[in-house]
Design an enzyme around this catalytic site. Structure first.
Site, mmCIF file in Angstrom:
data_model
loop_
_atom_site.group_PDB
_atom_site.id
_atom_site.type_symbol
_atom_site.label_atom_id
_atom_site.label_comp_id
_atom_site.label_asym_id
_atom_site.label_seq_id
_atom_site.Cartn_x
_atom_site.Cartn_y
_atom_site.Cartn_z
ATOM 1 N N ASP A 178 0.877 -1.218 0.051
ATOM 2 C CA ASP A 178 -0.029 0.109 -0.034
ATOM 3 C C ASP A 178 1.045 1.596 0.091
ATOM 4 O O ASP A 178 1.977 1.164 0.410
ATOM 5 C CB ASP A 178 -0.891 -0.044 1.457
ATOM 6 C CG ASP A 178 -1.960 0.829 1.104
ATOM 7 O OD1 ASP A 178 -2.459 1.251 0.139
ATOM 8 O OD2 ASP A 178 -2.961 0.875 2.114
ATOM 9 N N LYS A 179 0.281 2.450 -0.251
ATOM 10 C CA LYS A 179 0.951 3.604 -0.344
ATOM 11 C C LYS A 179 -0.153 4.665 0.224
ATOM 12 O O LYS A 179 -1.146 4.599 0.210
ATOM 13 C CB LYS A 179 1.221 4.143 -1.699
ATOM 14 C CG LYS A 179 1.587 5.600 -2.147
ATOM 15 C CD LYS A 179 0.541 6.282 -2.938
ATOM 16 C CE LYS A 179 0.718 7.519 -3.101
ATOM 17 N NZ LYS A 179 -0.645 8.457 -3.397
ATOM 18 N N HIS A 180 0.573 5.493 0.856
ATOM 19 C CA HIS A 180 -0.043 6.671 1.636
ATOM 20 C C HIS A 180 0.434 7.969 0.981
ATOM 21 O O HIS A 180 1.964 8.265 1.393
ATOM 22 C CB HIS A 180 -0.154 6.449 3.150
ATOM 23 C CG HIS A 180 -0.931 7.630 3.498
ATOM 24 N ND1 HIS A 180 -2.358 7.928 3.718
ATOM 25 C CD2 HIS A 180 -0.459 8.773 4.252
ATOM 26 C CE1 HIS A 180 -2.463 9.086 4.514
ATOM 27 N NE2 HIS A 180 -1.349 9.630 4.995
ATOM 28 N N SER A 181 -0.221 9.015 0.674
ATOM 29 C CA SER A 181 0.355 10.471 0.484
ATOM 30 C C SER A 181 -0.216 11.363 1.724
ATOM 31 O O SER A 181 -1.123 11.244 1.836
ATOM 32 C CB SER A 181 -0.065 10.805 -0.787
ATOM 33 O OG SER A 181 0.035 12.241 -0.713
ATOM 34 N N LYS A 215 -4.836 3.698 10.368
ATOM 35 C CA LYS A 215 -5.737 3.480 9.454
ATOM 36 C C LYS A 215 -4.986 2.531 8.376
ATOM 37 O O LYS A 215 -5.407 1.522 7.825
ATOM 38 C CB LYS A 215 -6.249 4.715 8.777
ATOM 39 C CG LYS A 215 -7.035 5.610 9.808
ATOM 40 C CD LYS A 215 -7.839 6.662 8.989
ATOM 41 C CE LYS A 215 -6.750 7.800 9.353
ATOM 42 N NZ LYS A 215 -7.001 9.307 9.367
ATOM 43 N N LYS A 216 -3.863 3.106 8.185
ATOM 44 C CA LYS A 216 -3.089 2.319 7.246
ATOM 45 C C LYS A 216 -2.642 0.708 7.578
ATOM 46 O O LYS A 216 -2.723 0.036 6.561
ATOM 47 C CB LYS A 216 -1.712 3.024 6.683
ATOM 48 C CG LYS A 216 -1.962 3.921 5.619
ATOM 49 C CD LYS A 216 -2.214 3.532 4.068
ATOM 50 C CE LYS A 216 -3.363 4.351 3.488
ATOM 51 N NZ LYS A 216 -3.634 3.827 2.169
ATOM 52 N N THR A 221 -8.716 11.068 -3.387
ATOM 53 C CA THR A 221 -8.762 10.043 -4.482
ATOM 54 C C THR A 221 -10.213 9.637 -4.865
ATOM 55 O O THR A 221 -10.533 9.439 -5.933
ATOM 56 C CB THR A 221 -8.045 9.044 -3.914
ATOM 57 O OG1 THR A 221 -6.373 9.556 -3.741
ATOM 58 C CG2 THR A 221 -7.718 8.284 -4.828
ATOM 59 N N SER A 259 -2.605 8.715 13.823
ATOM 60 C CA SER A 259 -3.734 8.701 13.168
ATOM 61 C C SER A 259 -3.508 8.204 11.774
ATOM 62 O O SER A 259 -4.228 7.473 11.451
ATOM 63 C CB SER A 259 -4.408 10.353 12.878
ATOM 64 O OG SER A 259 -5.081 10.563 12.310
ATOM 65 N N ARG A 310 -9.439 16.658 17.988
ATOM 66 C CA ARG A 310 -8.251 17.467 17.733
ATOM 67 C C ARG A 310 -8.699 18.461 16.992
ATOM 68 O O ARG A 310 -7.864 19.792 17.223
ATOM 69 C CB ARG A 310 -7.148 16.490 17.077
ATOM 70 C CG ARG A 310 -6.457 15.515 17.828
ATOM 71 C CD ARG A 310 -5.777 14.565 16.931
ATOM 72 N NE ARG A 310 -4.811 15.021 16.283
ATOM 73 C CZ ARG A 310 -4.409 14.697 15.151
ATOM 74 N NH1 ARG A 310 -4.916 13.326 14.587
ATOM 75 N NH2 ARG A 310 -3.346 15.243 14.532
HETATM 76 N N1 URA Z 1 -4.166 12.885 7.862
HETATM 77 C C1 URA Z 1 -4.711 11.863 9.038
HETATM 78 O O1 URA Z 1 -5.209 11.195 8.713
HETATM 79 N N2 URA Z 1 -4.525 12.173 10.296
HETATM 80 C C2 URA Z 1 -3.870 13.534 10.730
HETATM 81 O O2 URA Z 1 -3.802 13.733 11.895
HETATM 82 C C3 URA Z 1 -3.266 14.284 9.726
HETATM 83 C C4 URA Z 1 -3.349 14.026 8.279
#
Ligand code: URA
Length: 435
Positions: A79-82, A186-187, A119, A182, A167
């Protein structure tokens, strides 16, 4: 255990134990922790920090606050996250290219946030495409096409959902520990064997300086590797949009151009870099350079485009999309040129202002319930270093109405800086932090 004593520990600059952080994350998810306690916790972490081990413990606790997915497939799950930027449609190029290499990519993505696009919104500009699918269907699509880009299914990291909302209203978003927990909760809930993080830096990104981007990249890679997922990061430039277009359908058009021939596009270049790192981390090639070359080949010979077509058909898109994509994408009623106010070179582009102009046109959301207009946006935007003569187009605005087009044109004109002398154009890839 109780929330008050965990918060008191943090106030006294002590880091809660792993068990305490698990308890707190569960309390966030099931309501056992109140909003006031969540806010005090976030502020205490923001002020005092958690240290590397506490950050990893909080990340894992938040990941385990909900469903952790598992896959029955015959290849590595990657997987990739930006961290988010303007005109960032890399996932749509990278995911099919990786699938073509034999990897599986269950990419859970988000919607537009602030000035950055989402996306899922981009994909839904393709008629018929639905990104909200069940877990069973996701697994089936993954087996059939190798890659799926969809919205979160079920209960992914509910502790983060709750803490993020708190937050947002308690001035505690900007904590390296909380941002890291955070993003990764999720990832990591998708259980990838390898993960690459595209940490964006520049005017259109969350992180405006290289130092801040490096700090975030190090915190993310260190934490994810401690949590058992092989993770690298690449710091990439966001001082100008990656594609010369912004807006959902207009960005899909840029993706299709990158997938069907424009070999040197920045989208293909960043995809090759991120894909090379991932293939190497997942043990699918010997070196990052070999991986980059493989991704470049798969994009330029059309295999990634074919795979993208199968991915879209699997989620309801037109079967012939790849061959005749221009016919399917919605077009705006008003298309207006933005003329350059003087002769010179493009020396700066305020990506955030451009992103907000697209939101104002209706291409993004001001509030969560807003409906998106997929056709609006900006196209043919000049790139940094380009030379332009007075009156020539800086870009074109795509709008639903004339008045909205005029307002966006004024914003774009102010966001693109033209000076007499050219500047040194920053490299697309600044730094690689490998696992
Ligand atoms: N993206 C997220 O999912 N969480 C953050 O705290 C900042 C950016």
């Amino acid at each position: 255990m109780d929330a008050r004593s965990i918060i008191a520990k943090l106030r006294q600059s002590e880091v809660p134990t792993r068990e305490e952080l698990i308890w707190f994350a569960q309390g966030l998810a099931d309501g056992g922790v109140s909003d006031a306690q969540a806010g005090a916790f976030a502020m205490a972490v923001c002020m005092g920090g958690l240290g590397a081990q506490g950050r990893a413990d909080l990340t894992v606790a938040m990941r385990d606050s909900g469903e952790v997915l598992s896959w029955d497939v015959d290849g590595p799950v990657i997987d990739k996250h930006s961290t988010g930027g303007v005109g960032d449609c890399v996932s749509l190029v990278l995911a099919p290219a990786l699938a073509e290499c034999g990897a599986y990519i269950p990419m859970i993505s988000g919607r537009g946030l602030g000035h950055t696009g989402g996306t899922l919104d981009k994909l839904e500009a393709i008629p018929g495409v639905s990104t909200q699918i069940s877990q069973d269907r996701l697994e089936q699509i993954l087996r059939d096409t190798g890659a799926a880009i969809v919205g979160a299914t079920g209960q992914i990291a509910p502790a983060d959902k709750r803490l993020y909302a708190v937050r947002d209203v308690t001035a505690t978003v900007e904590s390296l520990d909380l941002i890291t927990a955070s993003i990764l909760s999720k990832k990591l809930a998708v259980s990838p064997d390898a993960l690459v993080l595209d940490v964006k830096v520049g005017s259109g990104a969350f992180m405006k300086t290289i130092e801040d981007a490096l700090q975030l990249a190090r915190a993310l890679t260190e934490t994810a590797n401690t949590a058992g997922c092989r993770t690298s990061a690449v710091i990439t430039d966001m001082n100008q949009p990656l594609a010369p277009a912004l807006g959902n359908a207009l960005e899909v058009a840029e993706v299709m151009k990158a997938l069907t021939g424009a070999a040197c596009s920045p989208l293909a270049e960043i995809s090759a870099e991120l894909g090379g790192v991932l293939l190497s981390d997942a043990g699918m090639c010997d070196t990052v350079d070999q991986g980059c070359a493989k991704i470049t080949e798969i994009i330029s010979d059309g295999r990634a485009a074919d795979r993208f077509g199968r991915m879209m058909a699997a989620v309801g898109g037109p079967v012939q999309f790849v061959d005749t994509w221009a016919r399917f994408l919605p077009e705006a009623d008003v298309i207006q040129e933005v003329p350059a106010p003087k002769d010179g070179y493009v020396t700066a582009i305020n990506g955030e202002a451009l992103g907000l102009a697209v939101v104002a046109l209706g291409g993004g959301r001001q509030v969560e319930s807003d409906q998106i207009d997929p056709a609006v946006g900006v196209s043919q935007l000049l790139r940094l270093g380009d030379r332009v003569a007075k009156g020539e187009p800086l870009a074109f605005v795509h709008a639903a109405r004339e008045d909205a087009a005029h307002r966006a044109a004024a914003t774009i004109s102010a966001a693109v800086v033209i000076e007499d002398r050219p500047i040194a154009v920053p490299d697309l890839v600044h730094e690689r932090i490998t696992a």
